[in-house]
Design an enzyme around this catalytic site. Sequence first.
Site, PDB file in Angstrom:
ATOM      1  N   HIS A 125       0.667  -0.907  -0.241  1.00 36.81           N
ATOM      2  CA  HIS A 125       0.123   0.024  -0.070  1.00 36.81           C
ATOM      3  C   HIS A 125       1.329   1.546   0.166  1.00 36.81           C
ATOM      4  CE1 HIS A 125      -4.047  -1.877   0.096  1.00 36.81           C
ATOM      5  NE2 HIS A 125      -3.237  -2.681   2.085  1.00 36.81           N
ATOM      6  N   ASP A 162      -2.607 -10.536  -2.709  1.00 36.96           N
ATOM      7  CA  ASP A 162      -3.483 -10.190  -1.300  1.00 36.96           C
ATOM      8  C   ASP A 162      -5.046  -9.800  -1.431  1.00 36.96           C
ATOM      9  OD1 ASP A 162      -2.202  -8.737   1.730  1.00 36.96           O
ATOM     10  OD2 ASP A 162      -3.783  -7.456   0.580  1.00 36.96           O
ATOM     11  N   HIS A 164      -6.262  -7.758  -0.552  1.00 38.27           N
ATOM     12  CA  HIS A 164      -6.743  -5.767  -0.665  1.00 38.27           C
ATOM     13  C   HIS A 164      -5.553  -5.563  -2.124  1.00 38.27           C
ATOM     14  CE1 HIS A 164      -6.617  -6.523   3.788  1.00 38.27           C
ATOM     15  NE2 HIS A 164      -7.878  -5.758   3.112  1.00 38.27           N
ATOM     16  N   ASP A 245      -4.489 -12.765   3.518  1.00 33.92           N
ATOM     17  CA  ASP A 245      -6.383 -12.687   4.255  1.00 33.92           C
ATOM     18  C   ASP A 245      -7.703 -12.280   3.490  1.00 33.92           C
ATOM     19  OD1 ASP A 245      -5.155 -10.699   2.062  1.00 33.92           O
ATOM     20  OD2 ASP A 245      -4.329  -8.673   3.364  1.00 33.92           O
TER      21      ASP A 245
HETATM   22 ZN   LIG Z   1      -4.614  -7.098   2.598  1.00 35.10          ZN
END
Ligand SMILES: [Zn+2]
Length: 307
Positions: A125, A162, A164, A245
């Site tokens: 991120h 991931d 996200h 995740d």
């Molecule tokens: Zn994540």
Amino acid sequence: MKTGIITTNTYLKHDTGQGHPERADRVTVVIKHLKRLKSKNLVWKKAKKFNPKYLLLAHDKDYLNDVKNSFPKQGLNFLNGDTILSPGSKEATSDAVGSIITAIDGVMKKDFRNAFCAVRPPGHHAEKKKAMGFCVYNNIAVGAYYLLEKYNLSKVAIIDFDVHHGNGTQDIFYNNEKVLYISSHQYPYYPGSGAANEKGIKDNVLNIPLVAGTKSHEFLNAYDSIFKKLKEFKPEFILLSSGFDAHKDDPLAQIDLESKDFYTLTKRIMSLAEELCKAKIVSILEGGYDLDALKESVDFHVKSLME
Ligand SMILES: [Zn+2]
């Protein structure tokens, strides 16, 4: 086949405060579990120090200075609502980057065939000029630049599974056609980016948005288009942003993968890597916030890497 496990103790000193999901236990359970395997095929290495010039390839100079001045002497310092620094974060963040550099050198020198970096904080991120979502330095982006600069590669692929979207990695490579960034992620969801029409300057970004509730077979089927894209790109090296995740037990998202799906996924990536880039893969831990699910998923991922 040998797989490098790159880690360090300094992650323990990256304190994110009480109740924060991105906590030291995450890496501790992973390392304890991998040690318990007592496998002769695992080669343990410590993250080494690296030339800071590589950080400058992925991040803006002013941002790096800001971060440097933000490590607190005591207590915690919030870079934003969820990205927190403690006095020990300086070494931990640096070693997270050092781990991927160590892993890449090990693969290039054939010390091991591929590698997994068990470190924190995660990185995907972190944008060129911004810390975000628990991430300070974009570890995998520095790794990709390291491959381009130090080893003169011209095509590096990053696969980010991931749950996200890796907005940071996309931001850093959006205009760099030497790097193919591929992400599968829950969408719409945090961090908001990752729509299918975000494609990079030369189609060098491939986003695979997945709705909440996506099941194993739908997730794995979605990888067909990813593999097609990889074959067209013909990378010389594959980096994995390995977040676990998307597991059904993860508290931070709603994709329904089983632990063993990370075996299947890794296996498929491995066979493509064998065909495309002599199996050169370095994987680095991103998210994964249910400790049992994380431990089991990493177990499947690393066992697949070792085969
Ligand atoms: Zn994540």
